[in-house]
Motif scaffolding. Structure first.
Motif, PDB file in Angstrom:
ATOM      1  N   ALA A   1       0.832  -1.208   0.000  1.00  0.00           N
ATOM      2  CA  ALA A   1       0.000   0.000   0.000  1.00  0.00           C
ATOM      3  C   ALA A   1       0.866   1.257   0.000  1.00  0.00           C
ATOM      4  O   ALA A   1       0.566   2.234  -0.694  1.00  0.00           O
ATOM      5  CB  ALA A   1      -0.924  -0.008   1.214  1.00  0.00           C
ATOM      6  N   GLY A   2       1.957   1.226   0.771  1.00  0.00           N
ATOM      7  CA  GLY A   2       2.861   2.368   0.778  1.00  0.00           C
ATOM      8  C   GLY A   2       3.555   2.556  -0.554  1.00  0.00           C
ATOM      9  O   GLY A   2       3.694   3.687  -1.048  1.00  0.00           O
ATOM     10  N   ALA A   3       3.977   1.463  -1.168  1.00  0.00           N
ATOM     11  CA  ALA A   3       4.665   1.533  -2.462  1.00  0.00           C
ATOM     12  C   ALA A   3       3.741   2.077  -3.551  1.00  0.00           C
ATOM     13  O   ALA A   3       4.182   2.795  -4.455  1.00  0.00           O
ATOM     14  CB  ALA A   3       5.199   0.162  -2.848  1.00  0.00           C
ATOM     15  N   LEU A   4       2.457   1.748  -3.465  1.00  0.00           N
ATOM     16  CA  LEU A   4       1.505   2.234  -4.469  1.00  0.00           C
ATOM     17  C   LEU A   4       1.430   3.758  -4.501  1.00  0.00           C
ATOM     18  O   LEU A   4       1.113   4.346  -5.544  1.00  0.00           O
ATOM     19  CB  LEU A   4       0.106   1.661  -4.185  1.00  0.00           C
ATOM     20  N   GLN A   5       1.723   4.383  -3.393  1.00  0.00           N
ATOM     21  CA  GLN A   5       1.635   5.845  -3.323  1.00  0.00           C
ATOM     22  C   GLN A   5       2.640   6.531  -4.253  1.00  0.00           C
ATOM     23  O   GLN A   5       2.485   7.712  -4.569  1.00  0.00           O
ATOM     24  CB  GLN A   5       1.876   6.316  -1.883  1.00  0.00           C
ATOM     25  N   PHE A   6       3.669   5.804  -4.685  1.00  0.00           N
ATOM     26  CA  PHE A   6       4.717   6.396  -5.530  1.00  0.00           C
ATOM     27  C   PHE A   6       4.505   6.118  -7.017  1.00  0.00           C
ATOM     28  O   PHE A   6       5.296   6.567  -7.842  1.00  0.00           O
ATOM     29  CB  PHE A   6       6.088   5.850  -5.115  1.00  0.00           C
ATOM     30  N   THR A   7       3.465   5.370  -7.358  1.00  0.00           N
ATOM     31  CA  THR A   7       3.290   4.933  -8.740  1.00  0.00           C
ATOM     32  C   THR A   7       2.546   5.961  -9.588  1.00  0.00           C
ATOM     33  O   THR A   7       1.786   6.795  -9.078  1.00  0.00           O
ATOM     34  CB  THR A   7       2.516   3.603  -8.784  1.00  0.00           C
ATOM     35  N   ALA A   8       2.769   5.862 -10.928  1.00  0.00           N
ATOM     36  CA  ALA A   8       2.030   6.709 -11.866  1.00  0.00           C
ATOM     37  C   ALA A   8       0.549   6.360 -11.838  1.00  0.00           C
ATOM     38  O   ALA A   8      -0.304   7.223 -12.072  1.00  0.00           O
ATOM     39  CB  ALA A   8       2.598   6.518 -13.273  1.00  0.00           C
ATOM     40  N   TRP A   9       0.243   5.097 -11.574  1.00  0.00           N
ATOM     41  CA  TRP A   9      -1.155   4.652 -11.456  1.00  0.00           C
ATOM     42  C   TRP A   9      -1.879   5.431 -10.364  1.00  0.00           C
ATOM     43  O   TRP A   9      -2.995   5.920 -10.561  1.00  0.00           O
ATOM     44  CB  TRP A   9      -1.157   3.156 -11.162  1.00  0.00           C
ATOM     45  N   LYS A  10      -1.223   5.566  -9.208  1.00  0.00           N
ATOM     46  CA  LYS A  10      -1.810   6.325  -8.104  1.00  0.00           C
ATOM     47  C   LYS A  10      -1.969   7.789  -8.499  1.00  0.00           C
ATOM     48  O   LYS A  10      -3.025   8.409  -8.252  1.00  0.00           O
ATOM     49  CB  LYS A  10      -0.916   6.206  -6.867  1.00  0.00           C
ATOM     50  N   ALA A  11      -0.939   8.362  -9.123  1.00  0.00           N
ATOM     51  CA  ALA A  11      -0.992   9.768  -9.513  1.00  0.00           C
ATOM     52  C   ALA A  11      -2.129  10.020 -10.500  1.00  0.00           C
ATOM     53  O   ALA A  11      -2.811  11.050 -10.430  1.00  0.00           O
ATOM     54  CB  ALA A  11       0.342  10.186 -10.120  1.00  0.00           C
ATOM     55  N   HIS A  12      -2.345   9.069 -11.411  1.00  0.00           N
ATOM     56  CA  HIS A  12      -3.406   9.219 -12.410  1.00  0.00           C
ATOM     57  C   HIS A  12      -4.781   9.291 -11.753  1.00  0.00           C
ATOM     58  O   HIS A  12      -5.578  10.197 -12.035  1.00  0.00           O
ATOM     59  CB  HIS A  12      -3.349   8.042 -13.385  1.00  0.00           C
ATOM     60  N   HIS A  13      -5.059   8.352 -10.860  1.00  0.00           N
ATOM     61  CA  HIS A  13      -6.380   8.324 -10.222  1.00  0.00           C
ATOM     62  C   HIS A  13      -6.533   9.451  -9.202  1.00  0.00           C
ATOM     63  O   HIS A  13      -7.644   9.966  -9.020  1.00  0.00           O
ATOM     64  CB  HIS A  13      -6.609   6.961  -9.574  1.00  0.00           C
ATOM     65  N   LEU A  14      -5.446   9.829  -8.566  1.00  0.00           N
ATOM     66  CA  LEU A  14      -5.516  10.959  -7.632  1.00  0.00           C
ATOM     67  C   LEU A  14      -5.858  12.244  -8.383  1.00  0.00           C
ATOM     68  O   LEU A  14      -6.635  13.073  -7.897  1.00  0.00           O
ATOM     69  CB  LEU A  14      -4.188  11.116  -6.891  1.00  0.00           C
TER      70      LEU A  14
ATOM     71  N   GLU B   1      -4.178  14.193   0.884  1.00  0.00           N
ATOM     72  CA  GLU B   1      -3.711  14.069  -0.500  1.00  0.00           C
ATOM     73  C   GLU B   1      -4.741  14.578  -1.502  1.00  0.00           C
ATOM     74  O   GLU B   1      -4.399  14.902  -2.637  1.00  0.00           O
ATOM     75  CB  GLU B   1      -3.337  12.622  -0.801  1.00  0.00           C
ATOM     76  N   ARG B   2      -6.015  14.652  -1.095  1.00  0.00           N
ATOM     77  CA  ARG B   2      -7.049  15.184  -1.985  1.00  0.00           C
ATOM     78  C   ARG B   2      -7.090  16.712  -1.969  1.00  0.00           C
ATOM     79  O   ARG B   2      -7.281  17.342  -3.004  1.00  0.00           O
ATOM     80  CB  ARG B   2      -8.428  14.681  -1.558  1.00  0.00           C
ATOM     81  N   LEU B   3      -6.939  17.310  -0.789  1.00  0.00           N
ATOM     82  CA  LEU B   3      -7.220  18.729  -0.649  1.00  0.00           C
ATOM     83  C   LEU B   3      -5.981  19.610  -0.538  1.00  0.00           C
ATOM     84  O   LEU B   3      -6.077  20.825  -0.723  1.00  0.00           O
ATOM     85  CB  LEU B   3      -8.109  18.959   0.581  1.00  0.00           C
ATOM     86  N   ALA B   4      -4.837  19.038  -0.222  1.00  0.00           N
ATOM     87  CA  ALA B   4      -3.618  19.841  -0.104  1.00  0.00           C
ATOM     88  C   ALA B   4      -3.235  20.417  -1.467  1.00  0.00           C
ATOM     89  O   ALA B   4      -3.515  19.814  -2.505  1.00  0.00           O
ATOM     90  CB  ALA B   4      -2.482  18.993   0.455  1.00  0.00           C
ATOM     91  N   PRO B   5      -2.589  21.588  -1.501  1.00  0.00           N
ATOM     92  CA  PRO B   5      -2.219  22.207  -2.773  1.00  0.00           C
ATOM     93  C   PRO B   5      -1.371  21.306  -3.668  1.00  0.00           C
ATOM     94  O   PRO B   5      -1.548  21.287  -4.883  1.00  0.00           O
ATOM     95  CB  PRO B   5      -1.432  23.451  -2.329  1.00  0.00           C
ATOM     96  N   GLU B   6      -0.439  20.556  -3.108  1.00  0.00           N
ATOM     97  CA  GLU B   6       0.416  19.658  -3.880  1.00  0.00           C
ATOM     98  C   GLU B   6       0.094  18.221  -3.473  1.00  0.00           C
ATOM     99  O   GLU B   6       0.840  17.565  -2.751  1.00  0.00           O
ATOM    100  CB  GLU B   6       1.886  19.979  -3.651  1.00  0.00           C
ATOM    101  N   GLY B   7      -1.026  17.740  -3.972  1.00  0.00           N
ATOM    102  CA  GLY B   7      -1.526  16.443  -3.541  1.00  0.00           C
ATOM    103  C   GLY B   7      -0.614  15.287  -3.867  1.00  0.00           C
ATOM    104  O   GLY B   7      -0.468  14.346  -3.073  1.00  0.00           O
ATOM    105  N   GLU B   8       0.037  15.323  -5.046  1.00  0.00           N
ATOM    106  CA  GLU B   8       0.897  14.211  -5.426  1.00  0.00           C
ATOM    107  C   GLU B   8       2.103  14.108  -4.497  1.00  0.00           C
ATOM    108  O   GLU B   8       2.521  13.015  -4.120  1.00  0.00           O
ATOM    109  CB  GLU B   8       1.355  14.382  -6.876  1.00  0.00           C
ATOM    110  N   ARG B   9       2.651  15.254  -4.126  1.00  0.00           N
ATOM    111  CA  ARG B   9       3.782  15.234  -3.188  1.00  0.00           C
ATOM    112  C   ARG B   9       3.332  14.741  -1.818  1.00  0.00           C
ATOM    113  O   ARG B   9       4.046  13.977  -1.162  1.00  0.00           O
ATOM    114  CB  ARG B   9       4.390  16.643  -3.082  1.00  0.00           C
ATOM    115  N   VAL B  10       2.159  15.182  -1.389  1.00  0.00           N
ATOM    116  CA  VAL B  10       1.620  14.705  -0.107  1.00  0.00           C
ATOM    117  C   VAL B  10       1.430  13.194  -0.141  1.00  0.00           C
ATOM    118  O   VAL B  10       1.732  12.492   0.829  1.00  0.00           O
ATOM    119  CB  VAL B  10       0.281  15.407   0.203  1.00  0.00           C
ATOM    120  N   ALA B  11       0.945  12.671  -1.282  1.00  0.00           N
ATOM    121  CA  ALA B  11       0.746  11.222  -1.420  1.00  0.00           C
ATOM    122  C   ALA B  11       2.062  10.476  -1.266  1.00  0.00           C
ATOM    123  O   ALA B  11       2.115   9.401  -0.647  1.00  0.00           O
ATOM    124  CB  ALA B  11       0.114  10.911  -2.778  1.00  0.00           C
TER     125      ALA B  11
END
Length: 278
Positions: A170-183, A246-256
């Motif tokens: 679950a932690g590793a998924l946070q770094f993937t392009a897949w996660k960034a796409h859906h986020l 990760e949804r509401l912060a200004p830089e959500g991808e970095r927060v993720a």
């Protein structure tokens, strides 16, 4: 011409006043729903905790949420779990959903639509229906795995290690392009710019679409909740905070990614404890 212009201005002013009142009602209703769902969730979690947990081989305990008590039917157990799960998801996901509903309502106002309450309710219902269906599937899987763990002690001993691996993944998924796409889909609101027909079918499909993207985006965090403690209000609070940030912060991808690093660290700690290295 001046009289016509004045009438139009008054109508526009009245419309804006009605829209502001509607938005205040929306925010107030969302706050009350959040408070009520959070209270019910905490009370139910504490009542489940009072029932205790079953000690299992390997030094872990199993939640009673996956078991049938004397006098209960499996349909009753499933219905109780589903009701608890849905209420829990309302408490956890409402902070992330409210901004999306707000933008949706703003889009309707700009297009001159007036059925804001009914359409917003349909969007929210569709959204949480997706989470309810997932909860029912999670219950069936949890019951099956609990039965296997009780029948096969050798497999039950491996559950702490398996839990650690789930947290690490679950932690590793946070770094993937897949996660960034859906986020990105969860953070953006195409409804703000695209014309939306003000009809029930469109609102319903919009809610289902939001729920689907949200569910996929939250796969890792939801998996952590399920394996660490589905009825643990402290785990719910942490997962809720992570998802909302990760949804509401200004830089959500970095927060993720920051959340991912923390989760990986927690997974490594759990793994060292499960393997006896700590």
């Amino acid at each position: 011409m001046n009289a016509v212009g004045t009438i139009r201005e008054r109508q526009a002013s009245r419309g804006m006043a009605c829209a502001r009142a509607s938005q205040r009602t929306f925010i107030g209703g969302a706050a009350l729903l959040f408070a009520a769902s959070t209270t019910v969730t905490i009370v139910r979690c504490r009542s489940m905790s009072a029932m205790g947990e079953m000690p299992m081989p390997g030094g872990w305990t199993m939640s009673m949420a996956w078991m049938r008590m004397p006098g209960q039917t499996w349909i009753g157990v499933a219905a109780s779990f589903l009701g608890m799960w849905t209420m829990m998801m309302v408490a956890m996901m409402l902070p992330s959903l409210v901004p999306a509903l707000w933008y949706y309502r703003q889009a309707l106002v700009r297009l001159g639509h007036t059925q804001l309450g009914q359409l917003s309710a349909l969007v929210g219902t569709g959204y949480f229906l997706v989470w309810s269906v997932f909860g029912l599937a999670a219950f069936a899987l949890g019951v099956a795995l609990a039965a296997i763990a009780m029948q096969l002690p050798e497999l039950a001993r491996g559950v702490p290690v398996a839990t650690s691996v789930v947290v690490l993944i679950a932690g590793a998924l946070q770094f993937t392009a897949w996660k960034a796409h859906h986020l990105a889909h969860c953070r953006t609101t195409p409804a703000c710019d695209a014309p939306l027909p003000a009809d029930a079918a469109t609102a319903w499909r919009h809610g289902l679409r939001l729920g689907r993207h949200c569910l996929v985006c939250c796969t890792g965090m939801t998996a952590i909740l399920l394996v660490v403690g589905v009825m643990d209000w402290r785990a719910m609070a942490l997962v809720t905070a992570a998802i909302t940030a990760e949804r509401l912060a200004p830089e959500g991808e970095r927060v993720a990614r920051v959340i991912g690093a923390l989760v990986v660290a927690a997974g490594l700690l759990l793994l060292t404890r499960a393997t006896g290295l700590a």
